[in-house]
Each structure stands twice: as C-alpha cells, then as structure tokens.
Design an enzyme around this catalytic site. Structure first.
Site, PDB file in Angstrom:
ATOM      1  N   LYS A  62       0.825  -1.212   0.000  1.00 32.72           N
ATOM      2  CA  LYS A  62       0.000   0.000   0.000  1.00 32.72           C
ATOM      3  C   LYS A  62       0.856   1.259   0.000  1.00 32.72           C
ATOM      4  CE  LYS A  62      -2.575   0.935   3.658  1.00 32.72           C
ATOM      5  NZ  LYS A  62      -3.711   1.003   4.594  1.00 32.72           N
ATOM      6  N   SER A  63       1.936   1.264   0.785  1.00 31.42           N
ATOM      7  CA  SER A  63       2.787   2.447   0.867  1.00 31.42           C
ATOM      8  C   SER A  63       3.381   2.791  -0.493  1.00 31.42           C
ATOM      9  CB  SER A  63       3.915   2.219   1.879  1.00 31.42           C
ATOM     10  OG  SER A  63       3.402   2.005   3.164  1.00 31.42           O
ATOM     11  N   GLY A 107      -4.291   7.316   6.457  1.00 28.48           N
ATOM     12  CA  GLY A 107      -3.462   8.310   7.128  1.00 28.48           C
ATOM     13  C   GLY A 107      -2.213   8.612   6.328  1.00 28.48           C
ATOM     14  N   ARG A 135      -7.712  11.040  13.833  1.00 31.20           N
ATOM     15  CA  ARG A 135      -6.265  10.839  13.951  1.00 31.20           C
ATOM     16  C   ARG A 135      -5.502  12.164  13.884  1.00 31.20           C
ATOM     17  NH1 ARG A 135      -4.997   6.031   9.851  1.00 31.20           N
ATOM     18  NH2 ARG A 135      -2.933   6.192  10.816  1.00 31.20           N
ATOM     19  N   ASP A 142       3.454  -1.470  11.970  1.00 36.89           N
ATOM     20  CA  ASP A 142       2.123  -1.854  11.490  1.00 36.89           C
ATOM     21  C   ASP A 142       1.830  -3.340  11.688  1.00 36.89           C
ATOM     22  OD1 ASP A 142       1.211   0.634  10.689  1.00 36.89           O
ATOM     23  OD2 ASP A 142       2.091   0.459   8.684  1.00 36.89           O
ATOM     24  N   LYS A 154      -2.787   5.063  15.847  1.00 39.59           N
ATOM     25  CA  LYS A 154      -3.096   4.496  14.539  1.00 39.59           C
ATOM     26  C   LYS A 154      -4.603   4.584  14.314  1.00 39.59           C
ATOM     27  CE  LYS A 154       0.976   3.206  12.966  1.00 39.59           C
ATOM     28  NZ  LYS A 154       1.483   3.638  11.642  1.00 39.59           N
ATOM     29  N   ARG A 186      -4.068   0.824  19.105  1.00 39.93           N
ATOM     30  CA  ARG A 186      -3.896  -0.605  18.835  1.00 39.93           C
ATOM     31  C   ARG A 186      -3.416  -1.390  20.056  1.00 39.93           C
ATOM     32  NH1 ARG A 186      -1.657  -0.208  12.593  1.00 39.93           N
ATOM     33  NH2 ARG A 186      -3.725  -0.170  11.652  1.00 39.93           N
ATOM     34  N   ARG A 229      -6.391  -3.956  10.776  1.00 43.00           N
ATOM     35  CA  ARG A 229      -5.346  -4.857  11.270  1.00 43.00           C
ATOM     36  C   ARG A 229      -5.789  -5.601  12.541  1.00 43.00           C
ATOM     37  NH1 ARG A 229      -1.472  -3.961   7.729  1.00 43.00           N
ATOM     38  NH2 ARG A 229      -1.076  -1.837   6.996  1.00 43.00           N
TER      39      ARG A 229
END
Length: 771
Positions: A349-350, A422, A450, A643, A670, A674, A720
C-alpha cells in the site's frame, strides 16, 4: 407492507393532484396497510383526492387507491390531517391560496399542528415563495418535500405502489416548521419504502438543477436538434442503445418540464453555464488532438458514473466518497484449521500510494504493475484525477499515469477524499503545501480522529499555511501560493509519514530540506524519488534534498505488501503442520522488523529467490511451523514493524513464555489505539497480559493445542485488529466473532477469500444499516 415500517397515525389524507406521483403515493399507502385512528371509531385511514379531471378521480376509486374525491378543493379540506400537494409547480400558487382560505390559521400552527401540508415539487424555492404569498408566512405545519422518483408514464392509471421503494425523498423544512409535522411527513414516506433525507431549500434546488434538471434539458435539446435535420430518419434508424438510454428522459411530460425550468431558472442557468464551460474544454481538447486532456475528462466521468451506479445499488464504491452509511461487516472465524500452499498477497500500500503521487508529478508516462486495488490506494488515485491527471486503470493491478509535471496539477472542484488512509493524508499535506491553489483534505470517520499536527506543525515552519480541526485533526485546509523554504527538522518520533511529507514539500521549497529521524523508518519515498531521477542524499540518521528539480517518469513494479503478508506468516508460525510460501514480498530493510522478530521468537522462516525490482528488494518467504518462544522485542526493531504488531501479539499469545514490547507509543495513534484494542481482544479470549504506556506484556500459552478461548471482538473499525483476530482462531478453543470489519478492504481486498484458500475457517456477515 411496502415500507416495512409502522404506518403513521393520520385520520384523513388528502392528495391534491391524482397523476402518476399522487396516484403512486395512494397506491403505496394502500399497499403498506395504512391504518390510523380516524375521528370516529377506528379503521383504515381515509384517502381522498382532488383533481381537475373527474375521470382520473373515478379511475382512482375503481382501482381502490382512494375512497372518494372531487374536482373542487375546498369541500375536501375539512377533516383532512395530512395534505399532499402533487400539482405542477406553476399551479402551486392557486392551490396554496385556496388552502389558506379554507383552513383556519390555528390548524397549521403550534408545536403539534392539527394539519400538516407537504408537496412533491422539484423546485423548492418556488413553492416556498408560493406559501409565503398565500399564508403571509411559512406555517408550522408546512413541510416542503420532493420524492426523487418518477416515470415517463403519466396519469393515475400508471400508479405504481413500489415507485418510492428505496428511492430518496428530500424534505426541506424551514426554521419555522414544527418538528412534529416533519416527523408525520417522514413517517408517511417511510411507510412507502422511501429513504428520507433533509436539506436546505436553496441547496436542494442547486443540487437538483445539476443532477435532474440539466440532464433533462440536454436530452430535450439533443433529440430536438437531431429531429430537425434532413437525415433524421436515418439517424434514428441506426441509433444504438446508448442513444436510446441517454435520450429516454426526453419522452417526459413537456409541460411539466417547462414549468420546472421556469420555476428553477436561476439554478438551471448556473448549471448550464458550468456544463457549457466543460463542453468548451472538451471541444478545445478535440480540436487540438490533446489525448491526455480527453482521457482525463473521460476517465473522471467514467469513475463518477461507476459511483452513481453504486449509490443506486447501495453498494460500496472503493474509489469514491462514502456518502452513504454502509452495512456493518462481521467476520466469523471457526476454531482450528491449517495453513498450507503458495500465495501472493496484494501489492504494498505504501508503494502504491507513492507510485501515483510521484507518477502524477513526473514528466512522461509512468506504468505501474502490482498496484493495490484497495480503498485507500484507489482514493489516492481518484484524488489525482480530481486534480486533472489522466490515469488509465486500474486493471488487474496495472495503472498508467500521464504525468503533468511538478506544476501541472489543477485545483480540484471540492475537497479531496482520502478514505481511511493516514499515509495519503499526511503525504498529500506536504505535496499540496507547495501548490498554487487551495485544497481541503477529508477522510472517513476513523481518519477524522487521527492527529495531523505532526505534519502540519513542521510544514508551517516551512512557510505553509494549514488549518486543522480541533486537536490538530482532519479536515486539513491547505492554503496555496505560499513560498516554502527548506528547514532542518529533528523528528520527535520516528515516522516515515512525517519524513515523506516534509521531503515532498521540500520538492517545492527554496534550498535544502533536511530530516533527521530518531530511529530508521521505511524509505520508500527516498528510493522512489531516486528512481524518478530526483537526487536524495543520506548520511547517518539524516536525509535531505534540494527543491526546484523535476521528476522523470519511470516504470514501477509494486512488490507484495509485507504488512499484508504478516498475517499469513503468523498464521503459519502458530499452526502445527503448516507449510506456506508467500511470493514476491517486499523486504525493504526498513520494513523487515516482523521477519527479524519472528526469527528471534524461533520461527522457521527462510527467504528465497531474493532480487531487486524497481529499486525495491523482494523475495519469496517460506515459513513452516515451529514452536515459538516469548522474547523482549528489541527496541530498534519497533519502528521496522510498527504496522505488524497486531498480528505479532497473536504470535506472542501462542508462544512459550512472556513477550514484552516497549517503545511503541505510536501504536496508540493508529486507526485505533492498537495497544488497548488488542489488549481488550486478548482479554476476551482469556490471554494473560499487562498493558504498559508504551507497550504490552503478553504471556503465551506455549505448546497447548488450544491456546485460548473464543468470544466477540470489537475491531473498532481497524483493519489490522480485525485480521489479527481471524488469525487467532487457528489456536482458539471456540469461535471468534469480529465486528466492524468493513475497513479490511482498505488495505487487503480479498483477505477472507485468500485466508480460506490456505485453510482458515472464516466467513463474512453483512448487516444493513439504514437511517
């Protein structure tokens, strides 16, 4: 019942105008079993109608839609508790005047007016003006409304009891309108199966001018233009289905549309001006043979059309704004299962985000392979379409970006929506700070919570002007045209997003932009900038670049996302008998914390077929089951696996001994907190743990086949968290039910299908959410 709701309580409903709209309303109310409490006794609600055509009234009675009616309005008003005006807008003045004369003023006043009046007109300002002229004010019992439904057919004979089912009805109450009257009108439409919304009068007329009135105007004009040509018979003979579909609405009632265009003249003309400007842009592109400009227009239009389809079908469209509340998705993960096979998880994704961003700013055409077609990445892609970039695809992971250069972006027509990403919002902030135009960045409900101060504050030091909501949270309003200057910035917390944001702003800044990171973070931005020919230097813990350069298009092959691969690495690591190969996974040195941590815990994990693709190292990951042991996670590995910790917490729960995590404060900001979210879930399963401010201690179950129990988990909308507890089911003693899982599609589309393919026992349940 049509509507599936409890019918409202009315004694007598008077429908003025028994055509298609009024007749269908009567039919829908009858089909809904409309009952109430009449003035004397109890029984079915009386439905009566007024229409200037006596034959229409007689037909309505014969069809069982109405109990009685008259061509005169005044004799029907007495005893009516709800009056629906289904007459043409230009006839509304006379009807309102007659009602004002027939009704005592007190009947329409107070907190609970005895009589409620509503209408079905498509231009609300004109109807509001009629009411003001007739009553001298806007009565408390008047609730202006507009059902977004219709047909080319007309007359009561065409009445359809399902005409309003799943269609929207927009109510436009004024400040003087009694809430009780609004509730009664809403109850009537809900009983017909409609979705009821509220909107300001002027906003309604502007929106409808663009979405309804303008298309009808264009359809009438096109058909009339072709019908006046000498070869019209040939044209119509060979016209295909597209012409038929586009021009179908030109068969609507001409008188009605004349009245609508007259009543909503200003808004229609404004929308026509916008259309003519857009048509002019397209004409110029065709004249000049500008393929990129044409593609950009067609591509935006194509995706907007897909979005329209999804609204009608009430489904989620990944690349577009989520303007309607979606159904709640629940995962059910049965205990046990196995993990075996050879799979390739979706693209990183990044890197997918960055490939679109830099490809758009480059000179030339960038071809991207392996693009992640998840909601977050698609939102980034769509945002650049909104800024005038022509983008082909995605199709099976392939995207072609027609770059516009460093200064070629155009101002979007509205806020840019980045979904749950984000990463996208923070990187966009840097990129857009250097543009000449203003922009606003918005996201979904989760992203809105966020913090964005971590990027807004250093950007302000560079000269950017950025407004945030309370607490430094989205939306971000970025004022363009600011002269940026390079700075030297020591990041207080290791964050690849902050570093990347400042480097992207540095592209537009005078002088050098230098960023020092307290611990190594992922370096995808630096690698990709170099791949696009932009020099980025690094020495020790600091990287820097000089503004004013250019990007040159280059091909990108996106490796599989190691964050997505992590769930399957952990699944195989904790399940006896597992043997799994994950292909083409990115093993960037700044991302391999999860591999290092699993190996320290004793995982049987090997890297094979190592190679470099587009500047990024990749490998196949082969993992087999081996007993894990608890460890103290090295602090230097924390930023390299930030992550991946939700999945690693499940590995810790299955290990021998205690696993301790420290230095992971970033996990608390996040998509959810989390640390706490995972701790709450572990508590539900019965896993012993202790929460720390910057981490957690988890006591593992060791070699027991069943490591913990089951239960119901709230993922808090964090993808996640949801996927981690699906993996946990492999060693659970009972079923694990995970709520609020819709956001899994943001980072890992097709997760449950792939999980089932390797042996997990997971299913999905969707519960529709209605307003």
């Amino acid at each position: 019942m049509v509507g599936g709701t409890t019918p409202p309580n009315e004694a007598r409903i008077l429908i003025v105008g028994l055509g298609l709209i009024g007749g269908s309303l009567a039919a829908a109310l009858r089909a809904a079993g409309f009952h109430g409490t009449p003035a004397e006794g109890s029984g079915p609600v009386e439905i009566i109608a007024c229409d200037p055509d006596r034959s229409e009234i007689e037909r309505g009675v014969e069809m069982g839609l109405i109990d009685s009616g008259d061509t005169r309005l005044t004799p029907l008003v007495e005893g009516a508790t709800l009056i629906v005006l289904a007459v043409p807008v230009l006839a509304m003045h006379g009807v309102m005047a007659e009602l004002a004369a027939a009704l005592p003023p007190e009947a329409l006043e107070g907190d609970s007016p005895r009589v409620a009046i509503t209408d079905v007109g498509s231009t609300k300002a004109a109807v509001r003006d009629c009411a003001l002229a007739a009553f001298g004010c806007l009565p408390a019992g008047l609730v202006l409304g507009h059902p977004i439904a219709g047909s080319e057919k007309s007359g009561v004979a065409a009445a359809d009891p399902k005409l309003y089912v799943n269609h929207k009805v927009i109510l436009t109450p004024a400040g003087e309108t009694a809430p009780a009257a609004v509730a009664r009108v809403k109850a009537m439409w809900c009983a017909c199966g409609a979705d009821v919304l509220q909107m300001d009068v002027d906003r309604h007329d502007q929106v409808l001018a663009r979405t309804s009135h303008l298309p009808h105007l264009l359809a009438f004009s096109l058909v009339d233009t072709l019908a006046r040509q000498d070869e019209r018979l040939e044209i119509f003979r060979y016209a295909a289905g597209g012409f038929r579909d586009f021009t179908r609405i030109a068969g609507s009632d001409p008188v009605m549309w004349r009245d609508i265009f007259t009543a909503n003249r200003d808004a229609v003309l404004a929308s026509l001006d916008d259309f003519e400007a857009g048509l002019g842009r397209l004409r110029r592109a065709v004249e000049a043979g500008d393929g990129d400009a044409m593609l950009s227009i067609f591509d935006r239009a194509s995706h907007a059309r897909h979005y329209f389809d999804t609204l009608l079908n009430q489904t989620s469209y990944q690349a577009e704004y989520q303007m309607q509340e979606q159904g709640r998705l629940t995962f059910r993960a049965a205990p046990g299962g196995r993990v075996a096979g050879r799979i390739r998880v979706p693209g990183d994704k990044s890197i997918s985000h960055r490939s679109i961003m830099l490809g758009a700013l480059a000179e030339g055409i960038t071809e991207v392979k392996g693009f992640l077609e998840g909601e977050d990445s698609l939102a980034t892609l769509q945002a650049f379409r909104e800024m005038g970039v022509a983008i082909e695809g995605p199709h099976q992971g392939r995207v072609i970006v027609h770059g516009v250069g460093m200064h070629g972006l155009k101002a979007p027509s509205g806020p840019l929506y980045v979904g749950n990403a984000g990463t996208a919002m923070r990187l966009f902030a840097g990129l857009l700070a250097g543009q000449a135009f203003d922009t606003e960045l918005i996201g979904d409900a989760s992203l809105t919570k966020r913090p964005m101060g971590r990027v807004a504050d250093p950007l302000r030091l560079m000269g950017a002007k950025i407004d945030t909501a309370e607490g430094g949270r989205p939306p971000l309003k970025i004022h363009g045209g600011q002269a940026l200057k390079g700075i030297t910035y020591d990041m207080p917390m290791a964050s690849a997003q902050v570093k990347s944001c400042l480097l992207l702003a540095g592209l537009y800044a005078e002088g050098e932009t230098r960023v020092r990171e307290p611990a190594p973070t992922r370096d995808h931005t630096e690698r990709m900038l170099s791949g696009f020919g932009y020099e980025v230097q690094r020495e020790g813990d600091t990287c820097w670049l000089r503004g004013g350069g250019k990007l040159t298009a280059a091909p990108i092959d996106v490796p599989s996302d190691i964050s997505s691969a992590t769930f399957f690495l952990v699944a195989a690591a904790i399940t006896p008998g597992s043997n799994l190969v994950l292909e083409h996974v990115g093993i960037n040195p700044t991302r391999i914390g999860v591999i290092n941590i699993l190996k320290l815990m004793g995982a049987d994990l090997r890297l094979t077929n190592e190679r470099e693709v587009g500047g990024e190292p990749v490998a196949d990951l082969h993992i087999r089951y081996a007993p894990l042991k608890g460890i103290d996670i090295p602090v230097d590995q924390v930023p390299l696996a930030i992550d991946e910790f939700p999945a690693l917490f499940i590995a810790a729960a299955c290990a021998n001994g205690t696993t301790r995590l420290r230095g992971a404060e970033e996990l608390r900001v996040k998509e959810s907190d989390r640390i706490q979210a995972m701790a709450d879930g572990l508590a539900t399963l019965g896993v012993e743990h202790t929460v720390r401010e910057d981490g957690i201690d988890i006591v593992g179950a060791g070699d027991h086949d069943v490591a913990y129990g089951g239960g119901r988990i709230d993922s808090l909308g964090d993808h996640r968290i949801a996927m981690a507890f699906v993996v946990a089911s492999l060693r659970a003693g009972e079923e694990i039910v995970i709520d609020d899982c819709a956001n899994v599609a943001t980072s890992f589309p097709g997760f449950t299908e792939l999980a089932r393919a390797v042996g997990l026992r997971v299913s999905e349940e969707t519960q529709e959410v209605r307003a």
